[in-house]
Structure formats: C-alpha cells, structure tokens
Design a protein around this motif. Structure first.
Motif, PDB file in Angstrom:
ATOM      1  N   VAL A  90      17.595  17.446 -11.851  1.00 30.07           N
ATOM      2  CA  VAL A  90      16.848  16.200 -11.626  1.00 30.07           C
ATOM      3  C   VAL A  90      16.704  16.040 -10.127  1.00 30.07           C
ATOM      4  CG1 VAL A  90      16.785  13.698 -11.923  1.00 30.07           C
ATOM      5  CG2 VAL A  90      17.794  15.130 -13.708  1.00 30.07           C
ATOM      6  N   GLN A  91      15.447  15.770  -9.693  1.00 26.72           N
ATOM      7  CA  GLN A  91      15.194  15.649  -8.249  1.00 26.72           C
ATOM      8  C   GLN A  91      14.333  14.416  -7.993  1.00 26.72           C
ATOM      9  OE1 GLN A  91      13.983  19.293  -6.346  1.00 26.72           O
ATOM     10  NE2 GLN A  91      12.800  18.192  -4.796  1.00 26.72           N
ATOM     11  N   GLN A  92      14.692  13.641  -6.972  1.00 29.62           N
ATOM     12  CA  GLN A  92      13.929  12.435  -6.618  1.00 29.62           C
ATOM     13  C   GLN A  92      13.692  12.393  -5.110  1.00 29.62           C
ATOM     14  OE1 GLN A  92      12.578   9.658  -8.519  1.00 29.62           O
ATOM     15  NE2 GLN A  92      11.602   9.524  -6.501  1.00 29.62           N
ATOM     16  N   GLU A  93      12.416  12.216  -4.756  1.00 27.97           N
ATOM     17  CA  GLU A  93      12.086  12.024  -3.348  1.00 27.97           C
ATOM     18  C   GLU A  93      12.224  10.542  -3.017  1.00 27.97           C
ATOM     19  OE1 GLU A  93       8.236  12.470  -0.372  1.00 27.97           O
ATOM     20  OE2 GLU A  93       8.322  13.666  -2.223  1.00 27.97           O
ATOM     21  N   ILE A  94      12.899  10.220  -1.939  1.00 30.46           N
ATOM     22  CA  ILE A  94      13.121   8.828  -1.531  1.00 30.46           C
ATOM     23  C   ILE A  94      12.371   8.602  -0.218  1.00 30.46           C
ATOM     24  CG2 ILE A  94      14.819   7.060  -0.954  1.00 30.46           C
ATOM     25  CD1 ILE A  94      16.877   8.740  -2.515  1.00 30.46           C
ATOM     26  N   PRO A  95      11.193   7.953  -0.277  1.00 24.31           N
ATOM     27  CA  PRO A  95      10.407   7.766   0.946  1.00 24.31           C
ATOM     28  C   PRO A  95      11.062   6.776   1.890  1.00 24.31           C
ATOM     29  CG  PRO A  95       9.381   6.610  -0.876  1.00 24.31           C
ATOM     30  CD  PRO A  95      10.524   7.379  -1.462  1.00 24.31           C
ATOM     31  N   ASN A  96      10.718   6.898   3.130  1.00 25.13           N
ATOM     32  CA  ASN A  96      11.243   5.988   4.144  1.00 25.13           C
ATOM     33  C   ASN A  96      10.688   4.577   3.904  1.00 25.13           C
ATOM     34  OD1 ASN A  96      11.449   4.581   6.779  1.00 25.13           O
ATOM     35  ND2 ASN A  96      12.311   6.542   7.422  1.00 25.13           N
ATOM     36  N   PRO A  97      11.528   3.539   3.788  1.00 22.62           N
ATOM     37  CA  PRO A  97      11.044   2.172   3.516  1.00 22.62           C
ATOM     38  C   PRO A  97      10.064   1.662   4.567  1.00 22.62           C
ATOM     39  CG  PRO A  97      13.424   2.314   3.236  1.00 22.62           C
ATOM     40  CD  PRO A  97      12.993   3.602   3.848  1.00 22.62           C
ATOM     41  N   ALA A  98      10.289   2.046   5.818  1.00 19.22           N
ATOM     42  CA  ALA A  98       9.379   1.592   6.878  1.00 19.22           C
ATOM     43  C   ALA A  98       7.979   2.162   6.673  1.00 19.22           C
ATOM     44  CB  ALA A  98       9.923   2.005   8.240  1.00 19.22           C
ATOM     45  N   LYS A  99       7.905   3.398   6.177  1.00 16.08           N
ATOM     46  CA  LYS A  99       6.606   4.006   5.893  1.00 16.08           C
ATOM     47  C   LYS A  99       5.880   3.249   4.782  1.00 16.08           C
ATOM     48  CE  LYS A  99       7.202   8.894   7.085  1.00 16.08           C
ATOM     49  NZ  LYS A  99       7.187  10.262   6.525  1.00 16.08           N
ATOM     50  N   LEU A 100       6.636   2.904   3.746  1.00 13.03           N
ATOM     51  CA  LEU A 100       6.026   2.194   2.616  1.00 13.03           C
ATOM     52  C   LEU A 100       5.491   0.829   3.045  1.00 13.03           C
ATOM     53  CD1 LEU A 100       8.513   2.978  -0.303  1.00 13.03           C
ATOM     54  CD2 LEU A 100       6.359   4.106   0.248  1.00 13.03           C
ATOM     55  N   LYS A 101       6.246   0.141   3.868  1.00 13.12           N
ATOM     56  CA  LYS A 101       5.805  -1.156   4.356  1.00 13.12           C
ATOM     57  C   LYS A 101       4.532  -1.020   5.190  1.00 13.12           C
ATOM     58  CE  LYS A 101       7.293  -5.164   7.041  1.00 13.12           C
ATOM     59  NZ  LYS A 101       8.340  -5.742   7.923  1.00 13.12           N
ATOM     60  N   ALA A 102       4.500  -0.017   6.071  1.00 16.43           N
ATOM     61  CA  ALA A 102       3.317   0.211   6.913  1.00 16.43           C
ATOM     62  C   ALA A 102       2.115   0.592   6.059  1.00 16.43           C
ATOM     63  CB  ALA A 102       3.618   1.308   7.927  1.00 16.43           C
ATOM     64  N   LYS A 103       2.341   1.357   4.992  1.00 17.91           N
ATOM     65  CA  LYS A 103       1.264   1.764   4.093  1.00 17.91           C
ATOM     66  C   LYS A 103       0.664   0.557   3.368  1.00 17.91           C
ATOM     67  CE  LYS A 103       0.361   5.073   0.359  1.00 17.91           C
ATOM     68  NZ  LYS A 103       0.971   6.050  -0.570  1.00 17.91           N
ATOM     69  N   LYS A 104       1.540  -0.362   2.913  1.00 13.88           N
ATOM     70  CA  LYS A 104       1.060  -1.550   2.223  1.00 13.88           C
ATOM     71  C   LYS A 104       0.251  -2.442   3.166  1.00 13.88           C
ATOM     72  CE  LYS A 104       2.420  -5.199  -0.954  1.00 13.88           C
ATOM     73  NZ  LYS A 104       1.335  -6.069  -0.503  1.00 13.88           N
ATOM     74  N   GLU A 105       0.722  -2.607   4.384  1.00 16.24           N
ATOM     75  CA  GLU A 105      -0.010  -3.419   5.361  1.00 16.24           C
ATOM     76  C   GLU A 105      -1.388  -2.828   5.641  1.00 16.24           C
ATOM     77  OE1 GLU A 105       2.642  -3.548   8.672  1.00 16.24           O
ATOM     78  OE2 GLU A 105       3.865  -5.196   7.847  1.00 16.24           O
ATOM     79  N   PHE A 106      -1.476  -1.504   5.676  1.00 16.50           N
ATOM     80  CA  PHE A 106      -2.761  -0.845   5.904  1.00 16.50           C
ATOM     81  C   PHE A 106      -3.722  -1.121   4.749  1.00 16.50           C
ATOM     82  CE2 PHE A 106      -5.258   3.092   5.047  1.00 16.50           C
ATOM     83  CZ  PHE A 106      -6.191   2.935   6.062  1.00 16.50           C
ATOM     84  N   TYR A 107      -3.232  -1.005   3.509  1.00 13.75           N
ATOM     85  CA  TYR A 107      -4.102  -1.269   2.352  1.00 13.75           C
ATOM     86  C   TYR A 107      -4.505  -2.742   2.283  1.00 13.75           C
ATOM     87  CZ  TYR A 107      -3.798   3.362   0.220  1.00 13.75           C
ATOM     88  OH  TYR A 107      -3.923   4.708  -0.027  1.00 13.75           O
ATOM     89  N   ASP A 108      -3.589  -3.640   2.643  1.00 15.25           N
ATOM     90  CA  ASP A 108      -3.931  -5.075   2.674  1.00 15.25           C
ATOM     91  C   ASP A 108      -5.076  -5.346   3.663  1.00 15.25           C
ATOM     92  OD1 ASP A 108      -2.070  -5.765   0.783  1.00 15.25           O
ATOM     93  OD2 ASP A 108      -0.506  -6.281   2.222  1.00 15.25           O
ATOM     94  N   SER A 109      -5.058  -4.625   4.772  1.00 12.15           N
ATOM     95  CA  SER A 109      -6.090  -4.837   5.790  1.00 12.15           C
ATOM     96  C   SER A 109      -7.472  -4.429   5.283  1.00 12.15           C
ATOM     97  CB  SER A 109      -5.750  -4.059   7.060  1.00 12.15           C
ATOM     98  OG  SER A 109      -5.886  -2.664   6.877  1.00 12.15           O
ATOM     99  N   LYS A 110      -7.539  -3.474   4.364  1.00  3.65           N
ATOM    100  CA  LYS A 110      -8.814  -3.035   3.806  1.00  3.65           C
ATOM    101  C   LYS A 110      -9.500  -4.175   3.059  1.00  3.65           C
ATOM    102  CE  LYS A 110      -9.065   1.361   4.923  1.00  3.65           C
ATOM    103  NZ  LYS A 110     -10.179   1.856   5.765  1.00  3.65           N
ATOM    104  N   ALA A 111      -8.728  -4.997   2.352  1.00  7.88           N
ATOM    105  CA  ALA A 111      -9.301  -6.135   1.631  1.00  7.88           C
ATOM    106  C   ALA A 111      -9.909  -7.140   2.602  1.00  7.88           C
ATOM    107  CB  ALA A 111      -8.223  -6.800   0.769  1.00  7.88           C
ATOM    108  N   SER A 112      -9.255  -7.362   3.740  1.00  9.67           N
ATOM    109  CA  SER A 112      -9.791  -8.290   4.744  1.00  9.67           C
ATOM    110  C   SER A 112     -11.125  -7.798   5.303  1.00  9.67           C
ATOM    111  CB  SER A 112      -8.790  -8.465   5.890  1.00  9.67           C
ATOM    112  OG  SER A 112      -7.568  -8.976   5.416  1.00  9.67           O
ATOM    113  N   VAL A 113     -11.235  -6.484   5.530  1.00  3.99           N
ATOM    114  CA  VAL A 113     -12.495  -5.907   6.020  1.00  3.99           C
ATOM    115  C   VAL A 113     -13.608  -6.145   5.006  1.00  3.99           C
ATOM    116  CG1 VAL A 113     -13.674  -3.755   6.611  1.00  3.99           C
ATOM    117  CG2 VAL A 113     -11.352  -4.160   7.432  1.00  3.99           C
TER     118      VAL A 113
END
Length: 412
Positions: A90-113
C-alpha cells in the motif's frame, strides 16, 4: 440547480408572453431581459461554476496505490529451500499542505476573473442595446417628420390641382409635387424597414423569437448631456475590463507563487507485507517513508524558469492595464468635448435654424394660398425645412451614440 432552471424558464415564458402582444417596452425592460436571457452571459455563469468546482477539488490527495506480487521467490530448479513470500503493498503520496493551499487560491482566482469578464460582456451588450434603442427613437421621430411632410405635400398637390383648371398653376408644378410626395413615401418605407431591423436586432440581443414585434416607449428615455462631467472619469479605474486585468494579474501572481511552491518537498509512505510460502518462516513487513528533493539542479530549473516567465507576463499585463486606463481617459475627455459641442449645434438647429425655416415656409405657403406666390417656391421652402429637421435628427442620433459610447467607456 433544477429550481434555478425552472425559475429561468418561467421568467423566459413571461417575457415572451409580454412581448408577443406588441407591448410598448422601456429600455430598462430590454436591458433586464438581456441580463436574464442572454446566452453570452449564461456562458460565463457556467464557466464560473466550473471554476468553483475545480477549486473544491484543489486540496485533494492522489489516490492510494495497492499492489501484490512475489518477494524473494527463487527461480525454478534452484537449490533454495526458501520459496519466498507473497507481498502486498500500500502506497500513499502525501502532498505538501502549503502547495495545496496555494493551488486552491489559484483556482479561486479564476472565478474572480470570469465574474469581471461577465460584467464586461454585459457592458458590451448593454451598449449595443442602448445604441439600437436610441436609433429606433430617432427613426420614430423621422417618421413623424416624414408623415407631416406627406400631409403638406398632399395639401400642395390638392391646391395645385384646384388651380390648374383656372390657369393659376402649371402641370409641371403638379408633377414636381408628385415626385416629392413619392420620395417622401419611399423614405417612409425605408424608415419602417429600418425600425423592423432594429426590432429584430433587439430580439436577438434579448434571445427571444425574431418574429416578435413590439413598440418602444420613447417618453421614458431622458438623455441630458449636461450631466456628463470629467469627474465621472474616475469610474474608469473600476471598469470591468480593468478589474478583469487586475484579477488576471492577481491570478498570475498566485500561479507564480504555486510554481515556487514546487521547491517544497512532497512526501510518500509505503507499507509492504510479506506472507512466506515456506512453512515455519516468519511473516515480514516493510515501512518506507520518502521525501522528494525538488532543489536538485536538474529538477529546480523547470519551476524556476516558469515562475520567472510568469513574472515577466505580470509586468506586461500591468503595462497593458496602464495603457487601457490612459487611452480611456483620453477618449472620454475627447468625448465630453465633442458631446458638449454637439449640444450647442443641436441648440442652434432647435432655436434658430428650424424656427427660421418654418417662418420661411409659412410665409411662402401663405403667399401661395393668397395667389401671390408660386408652388416651386413653396416646395423649395418645404425642402429646406424638411432637410433641416432631418439633419437635426441625424445630429441628435450622433449625439445619442456618442453618449452611449461614453457610458460604455465609463461603464455607466
């Protein structure tokens, strides 16, 4: 979503029913119908929903991986007494939390555009609708002038026909009056065709049946050019296209920030269980934790170059924004001067030129009725008055369209 669709269909049905009876509608009603009914606006509604949906999944992890196979299994015909083991992983990749937060903020900005882009599209549609509506108003006024001219020419023709048998007029004068009458009737036909064209184009903007016919409420439109002032130009900074650029710049910054987060490590954990195939052998397991090393030179070059490229694009977009604001400020100042100059010209037509030509026509008509004048003089006086009235309306249309463009520039 289904409830929203039902409400939308109900509003659409009511609008079509309202317009199908040839009702007189106002400009505000048309603009509201466009806002509710336009596919171009609803296209952005769905794009915004899509951007929000992407944002909801931005913090998701990759799916875990499971596997099975053999471990330390000897080849056939070997002399080993150990038959190896069955292995389950069994293998699980654990992404960096800071990356996930930055990714969400980027997608949120697309809605504003997309939201500001939708406002920009509506501003364009609103300007087109205003232009068509004001042109329709001018056509209705031209039609009234032409109708009045038709009555005047019919009266001239009638008087000429009465006088001709008594040798008080020539047959040529009658033909001249006939020709002018036919010209006016042709202009009326063209005006009616243009009105129908405006009707169809407004139907297209409102996304209703093209065959729907309605009349417009000319009394509800009050345009006062004197209220236009340079102070309104501060609204340029809040225009939707400027805000769209600002949101694009912010989105690009967030994307650049997301790229730089690639310098942070990601984690991976793996668990292996070995079940021996040889009796008496113990079960075994293995736990392994891994971490990426993104600062390695052969991997860091990619995200560093991408982030650097985005920084240059941000600078270019900032220059574009300044250019748009500068151009809009110059354009609106020029428009204000032109609108006020046109207002003075229209005032001259209304208070000086047309009244003088009306007096000239009345004088010539009175002289003709008293057998002191000739029909060609009356026709010439009428033509001068008619041309001045139509020219006044042409200039009024130009002023209306200038005001529409001005309001479009400041997004009013």
């Amino acid at each position: 979503m289904k409830a929203n669709i039902k409400i939308y269909l109900a509003i659409l049905f009511l609008l079509n029913s309202y317009l199908s009876f040839g009702q007189k509608i106002t400009l505000d009603s048309i603009l509201n119908t466009i806002k509710i009914n336009s596919h171009m606006i609803h296209e952005y509604d769905w794009k915004i929903e899509a951007a929000k949906a992407y944002s909801e999944g931005a913090k998701s992890w990759m799916a875990p991986m499971v596997g099975g196979g053999t471990f330390m299994t000897p080849y056939p015909f070997s002399e080993s007494t150990d038959n190896g083991s069955l292995m389950f992983s069994v293998q699980q990749e654990i992404p960096n939390p800071a990356k996930l937060k930055a990714k969400k903020e980027f997608y949120d900005s697309k809605a504003s555009v997309l939201e500001t882009s939708r406002e920009s599209v509506y501003n364009e549609l609103r300007a087109n609708a205003k232009q068509l509506y004001y042109q329709w108003i001018i056509l209705e006024r031209k039609k009234a002038v032409l109708k009045e001219s038709e009555e005047i020419l019919l009266l001239m023709k009638k008087l000429a026909n009465i006088r001709y048998p008594y040798s008080q007029g020539s047959l040529g004068n009658i033909y001249k009056a006939d020709a002018r009458l036919f010209e006016v009737q042709n202009m009326l036909l063209m005006t009616d065709a243009e009105i129908e064209q405006k009707n169809i184009l407004l139907n297209t903007l409102m996304n209703i049946e093209k065959e729907t016919r309605f009349s417009i409420d000319t009394s509800s439109v009050k345009i006062n050019p004197s209220v236009i002032d340079k102070a309104e130009q501060s609204r340029i900074l809040n225009r939707s296209d400027v805000r769209t650029l600002e949101n694009n710049i912010e989105s690009m910054r967030l994307n650049s920030r997301l790229m730089r987060f690639d310098a942070k490590p990601d984690f991976n954990i793996r668990f292996d269980h070995m079940s021996p195939l040889t009796a008496g052998m113990p079960g075994q397991y293995s736990i392994m934790a891994m971490v990426s090393i993104p600062i390695a030179p052969w991997s860091s070059k990619m995200y560093k170059s991408q982030a650097k490229g985005m920084d240059f694009e941000i600078k270019a977009m900032e220059m574009e924004k300044e250019g748009i604001i500068n151009e809009a400020e110059g354009m609106t100042q020029s428009m204000v001067l032109e609108i006020k100059k046109m207002e003075q010209q229209l005032s001259n037509y209304k208070t000086k030129i047309i009244p003088a030509l009306k007096k000239n026509y009345t004088t010539e008509m009175l002289a003709y009725e008293e057998n002191k004048g000739e029909l060609p003089m009356v026709i010439d006086a009428w033509e001068a008055l008619n041309m001045a009235q139509l020219e006044y309306l042409n200039n009024l249309e130009k002023q209306y369209l200038m005001i529409v463009n001005y309001e479009k520039e400041i997004e009013k």
